[in-house]
Design a protein around this motif. Sequence first.
Motif, PDB file in Angstrom:
ATOM      1  N   TYR A 114       8.988  33.519 -29.549  1.00 57.07           N
ATOM      2  CA  TYR A 114       9.354  34.608 -28.404  1.00 57.07           C
ATOM      3  C   TYR A 114      10.097  35.723 -29.003  1.00 57.07           C
ATOM      4  O   TYR A 114      11.081  36.284 -28.759  1.00 57.07           O
ATOM      5  N   PRO A 165      13.849  30.941 -24.065  1.00 56.40           N
ATOM      6  CA  PRO A 165      13.143  30.476 -22.722  1.00 56.40           C
ATOM      7  C   PRO A 165      14.246  29.775 -21.757  1.00 56.40           C
ATOM      8  O   PRO A 165      15.114  29.126 -22.433  1.00 56.40           O
ATOM      9  N   PHE A 166      14.047  29.926 -20.705  1.00 56.95           N
ATOM     10  CA  PHE A 166      14.790  28.806 -19.646  1.00 56.95           C
ATOM     11  C   PHE A 166      13.974  28.518 -18.367  1.00 56.95           C
ATOM     12  O   PHE A 166      12.694  29.352 -18.232  1.00 56.95           O
ATOM     13  N   THR A 167      14.388  27.693 -17.829  1.00 52.99           N
ATOM     14  CA  THR A 167      13.532  27.113 -16.516  1.00 52.99           C
ATOM     15  C   THR A 167      14.132  27.457 -15.179  1.00 52.99           C
ATOM     16  O   THR A 167      15.489  27.430 -15.215  1.00 52.99           O
ATOM     17  N   ASN A 170      11.164  25.400 -11.750  1.00 53.16           N
ATOM     18  CA  ASN A 170      10.108  24.731 -12.302  1.00 53.16           C
ATOM     19  C   ASN A 170       9.149  25.404 -12.937  1.00 53.16           C
ATOM     20  O   ASN A 170       7.991  25.284 -13.229  1.00 53.16           O
ATOM     21  N   GLN A 171       9.563  26.873 -13.362  1.00 56.75           N
ATOM     22  CA  GLN A 171       8.558  27.709 -13.875  1.00 56.75           C
ATOM     23  C   GLN A 171       9.590  28.279 -15.400  1.00 56.75           C
ATOM     24  O   GLN A 171      10.989  28.361 -15.434  1.00 56.75           O
ATOM     25  N   LYS A 172       8.838  28.828 -16.237  1.00 61.82           N
ATOM     26  CA  LYS A 172       9.269  29.144 -17.579  1.00 61.82           C
ATOM     27  C   LYS A 172       9.469  30.713 -17.617  1.00 61.82           C
ATOM     28  O   LYS A 172       8.783  31.280 -17.145  1.00 61.82           O
ATOM     29  N   ILE A 174      11.830  34.085 -19.590  1.00 66.16           N
ATOM     30  CA  ILE A 174      12.433  34.428 -20.919  1.00 66.16           C
ATOM     31  C   ILE A 174      13.758  35.330 -20.674  1.00 66.16           C
ATOM     32  O   ILE A 174      13.581  36.377 -19.765  1.00 66.16           O
ATOM     33  N   PRO A 245       7.490  35.186 -14.166  1.00 61.50           N
ATOM     34  CA  PRO A 245       7.332  33.782 -14.849  1.00 61.50           C
ATOM     35  C   PRO A 245       6.469  34.228 -16.114  1.00 61.50           C
ATOM     36  O   PRO A 245       5.780  35.242 -16.103  1.00 61.50           O
ATOM     37  N   TYR A 246       7.007  33.701 -17.226  1.00 61.08           N
ATOM     38  CA  TYR A 246       6.144  33.800 -18.585  1.00 61.08           C
ATOM     39  C   TYR A 246       4.602  33.757 -18.600  1.00 61.08           C
ATOM     40  O   TYR A 246       4.185  34.444 -19.071  1.00 61.08           O
ATOM     41  N   ASP A 247       4.283  32.907 -17.770  1.00 61.63           N
ATOM     42  CA  ASP A 247       2.840  32.726 -17.624  1.00 61.63           C
ATOM     43  C   ASP A 247       2.061  33.618 -16.929  1.00 61.63           C
ATOM     44  O   ASP A 247       0.884  33.874 -17.100  1.00 61.63           O
TER      45      ASP A 247
END
Length: 255
Positions: A114, A165-167, A170-172, A174, A245-247
């Motif tokens: 990251y 990173p953090f949640t 339920n999603q990642k 940054i 979200p990161y994704d």
Amino acid sequence: MNMGLVQIVCLVLVACTATFVDSKKLPPSFKTCPRDAPNLDECTRAAVEDALTKTLYKGDPSLGILPLDPLAITTLAIGRGTGSVNIDITFNNLKVYGLKNLSVAKFHHNVEEYTITAEAIVPDLRLEGDYDMEGKILLLPVTGKGKSTISFSDLKAVVKLVGEPFTKNNQKFIKITVFDVQMFPKKMQMHFDNLFNGDQALGKTMNKLLNDNWEIVMADMRPGIEAALEQVFTTISNQIYTNVPYDDIYPPTSN
């Protein structure tokens, strides 16, 4: 000038803290780069440049980002140091012009750690605003209060970002914890109105002295300006990274 003497009182750009709300979507105009892309660095370099120069410079209400060009900084205060430029100077109602014309020359993204390192070129970065100055420059006393303009030509900015990173839901996501900026202009020009209570002759002489010795002045002012930009762009980055979200920013696969 000691970094401990630099104080950024307030930045008018985005919310002062990240807004941890339900996740947001990137604007449709933003390009994304899959994490498994063989040309990830080049893809991300082009995407970042495109986002900054075509969308973000105008601001983006959906992400809570106000315009970047001009970039508004309410107050930037730089205190006395121990060098040859030994002044207290406070800028108010500062506007920064030229970011919309930047180009991203280099970009490297480590998706596992990251981190991002990059270089950007700004052909002409200009700061305009009110100033209040008192101190000594090259052992000569100086005082003044009025309008100021500071311009940087062919400015190279070297930046490094570090994220954690953090949640959430339920999603990642940054959070950017480090946004380091180093500035390397090829030329710096300054003009301060109303130096020495409006004495035209002394003001003209001091402005010439400042410009003739711009590298010395730049070395002393650099920490304050860099710190201001670091705070601004940390906040901007987190408006995106902590809410999208990161994704979604970096899709895990191109398939």
